[in-house]
Design an enzyme around this catalytic site. Structure first.
Site, PDB file in Angstrom:
ATOM      1  N   ALA A   1      51.619  44.175  46.019  1.00  0.00           N
ATOM      2  CA  ALA A   1      51.754  45.504  45.896  1.00  0.00           C
ATOM      3  C   ALA A   1      51.334  46.306  46.877  1.00  0.00           C
ATOM      4  CB  ALA A   1      50.919  45.640  44.377  1.00  0.00           C
ATOM      5  N   LYS A   2      51.294  47.490  46.934  1.00  0.00           N
ATOM      6  CA  LYS A   2      50.922  48.275  48.260  1.00  0.00           C
ATOM      7  C   LYS A   2      50.632  49.973  47.480  1.00  0.00           C
ATOM      8  CE  LYS A   2      49.493  48.164  52.330  1.00  0.00           C
ATOM      9  NZ  LYS A   2      48.799  47.165  53.171  1.00  0.00           N
ATOM     10  N   GLY A   3      49.963  50.866  47.974  1.00  0.00           N
ATOM     11  CA  GLY A   3      50.039  52.232  47.716  1.00  0.00           C
ATOM     12  C   GLY A   3      49.818  53.102  48.844  1.00  0.00           C
TER      13      GLY A   3
ATOM     14  N   VAL B   1      53.638  50.847  44.375  1.00  0.00           N
ATOM     15  CA  VAL B   1      54.662  49.823  44.306  1.00  0.00           C
ATOM     16  C   VAL B   1      54.102  48.484  44.009  1.00  0.00           C
ATOM     17  CG1 VAL B   1      56.623  48.894  45.461  1.00  0.00           C
ATOM     18  CG2 VAL B   1      56.027  51.144  45.864  1.00  0.00           C
TER      19      VAL B   1
ATOM     20  N   ASP C   1      43.179  50.153  53.582  1.00  0.00           N
ATOM     21  CA  ASP C   1      44.413  50.081  54.360  1.00  0.00           C
ATOM     22  C   ASP C   1      44.183  50.994  55.290  1.00  0.00           C
ATOM     23  OD1 ASP C   1      46.569  48.385  55.226  1.00  0.00           O
ATOM     24  OD2 ASP C   1      47.639  50.402  55.335  1.00  0.00           O
TER      25      ASP C   1
END
Ligand code: NAD
Length: 430
Positions: free
Chosen positions: A119-121, A74, A160
């Site tokens: 952003a992040k996944g 995202v 992460d």
């Protein structure tokens, strides 16, 4: 009957899950809106991720069968620069969670003023059930699938929960193979041998410690002799604990996914780290007493550091916390109700969006070093990190005082103004 959605209504996937992390984030945005002045006309931008990608990640398991996992990337906002944020491998990852984490990255990056969006996944998988080969195949296929939207100047992933330097190395290699050139700047948190940065591994914990010391100073809390309880003993929790202990604090309790341990005189962190390395958790550590997991929240302490997952401090346990200060190493560990309870009880909450920004700050240094192919010393990196964290905290502390708001709302005021100012200057396309 068909209905026509109002042009102002949020898409359904943005409305859902109001009790989850995305709901928490939306409430945080609502709280900051009255302080945004004329920029408030752009606030809807913050409530809608720019881009959400859901991918299928099929891999061949060692037993010859095929497994499918769901992956996400995202990009919440790119007004201030490329997307930036970690990748999480966890069996409970959802799109809504990744959306919230991506939004908090936008806020965090703006709060420390690094030139990134958010952003992040994530991949919905329990990596502990995979062999090393299976883990590599999940990582490579996921990277290939999100390869259409990531890149050194587009969106830069990082580690992460449950992802590490090795996974970043595989991501960098996969992306590089697909584009036909070695692109070290596509991910940060890489091994040193592949353009990683000195100081990155400890950076988030060092940032937690740095802003923790600044905040403690403001409320007259001495670090030497302070009792500290830490939830999570992974990258963030273990490094934060070690730095507080080195400054003379006593780490009296640690909780991880498997159990809780307590020692009034303070835990031997080097021995605990070795125990966790050998056994995978803090449980069974010889020189400490085990506690029931619910008892962790009422351990007598001065500083509480949640450094595991989101949604841990809730209305059910916030009233039990004895600490004078909570420093959020994890992302989103405190629900809005719990935030209010802590504030009413006079517990200072140093929010995630500033407290754990040390990781992305050194990721930014790593990215800059990769682009310039010139690498800095660890002392230089730590000094720059500490300076950025202290300066950011000072600005936020002042905004909190001036507006009589919590540090979280103050961080959102500073960050959201920066994001929306960029948004306004760029204007709407077309
Ligand atoms: P990690 O995988 O290294 O460690 C996670 C720790 O949390 C482990 O000790 C695990 O046992 C514990 N844990 C998991 N579930 C738990 C539960 N239900 N109860 C108690 N403990 C539990 O992850 P990390 O990189 O240290 O990340 C921790 C938090 O910090 C996450 O919220 C992450 O988003 C955030 N964060 C990490 C970084 C970074 O640079 N690694 C940067 C910013 C924020």
């Amino acid at each position: 009957m068909t209905t026509t959605a109002s042009p102002h209504a949020l898409p359904s996937y943005l409305q859902a899950d109001h009790l989850g992390p995305w709901g928490t984030y939306l409430q945080q945005v609502d709280r900051v809106t009255p302080y945004l002045g004329p920029l408030a006309r752009w606030v809807e931008t913050l409530k809608r991720p720019k881009r959400c990608l859901i991918v299928d990640v099929p891999i061949l398991l060692d037993n010859g069968t095929i497994a499918h996992f769901e992956g996400y990337r995202v990009q919440h906002n790119t007004s201030r620069g490329p997307g930036k944020g970690g990748v999480r491998f966890h069996q409970d990852v959802t799109l809504s969670e990744v959306m919230a984490l991506s939004a908090w990255m936008s806020v965090k990056n703006a709060a420390v003023n690094v030139p990134y969006g958010g952003a992040k996944g994530g991949v919905r998988v329990n990596p502990k059930t995979l062999s090393l080969g299976e883990l590599e195949r999940v990582t490579r296929r996921y990277t290939s699938e999100i390869g259409i939207i990531i890149g050194p100047s587009k969106d830069i992933p990082a580690p992460d929960v449950n992802t590490n330097e090795q996974i970043m190395a595989w991501m960098m290699d996969t992306y590089s193979m697909n584009v036909g050139e070695t692109a070290t700047g596509v991910v940060t948190g890489k091994p040193l041998a592949l353009g990683g940065s000195l100081g990155r591994r400890d950076a988030t914990g060092r940032g937690v410690y740095t802003v923790g010391v600044e905040a403690a100073h403001q409320i007259g809390l001495k670090i030497a002799g302070a009792r500290v309880a830490v939830q999570g003993f992974g990258n963030v929790g273990s490094v934060s604990a070690r730095l507080f202990a080195e400054a003379g604090a006593r780490i009296v309790a640690v909780q991880d996914h498997a159990g809780t341990i307590y020692r009034e005189a303070g835990l031997d962190l080097a021995a605990l780290a070795e125990h966790v390395r050998l056994t995978g958790s803090v449980t069974g550590f010889a020189s400490a007493e085990p506690l029931a997991s619910a008892a962790f929240w009422q351990v007598p302490c001065d500083i509480l550091i949640p450094a595991a997952l989101e949604g841990q401090i809730t209305a059910a346990n916030a009233g039990l916390i004895t600490a004078r200060m909570v420093i959020e190493g994890a992302n989103g560990p405190t629900t809005p109700e719990a935030d209010d309870i802590l504030q009413e009880r006079g517990v200072l909450v140093v929010p995630d969006v500033i407290a754990n920004a040390g990781g992305v700050t050194v990721s930014y240094f790593e990215w800059v070093q990769d682009f310039s192919s010139f690498f800095w010393s660890e002392d230089e990196i730590n000094a720059r990190l500490v300076r950025i964290m202290k300066e950011a905290f000072a600005v936020i502390w002042q905004v909190a005082q001036d507006n009589r708001v919590s540090l979280r709302t103050a961080t959102f005021i500073v960050a959201c103004k920066r994001i929306l100012h960029a948004r306004e200057m760029r204007g709407l396309y077309p």
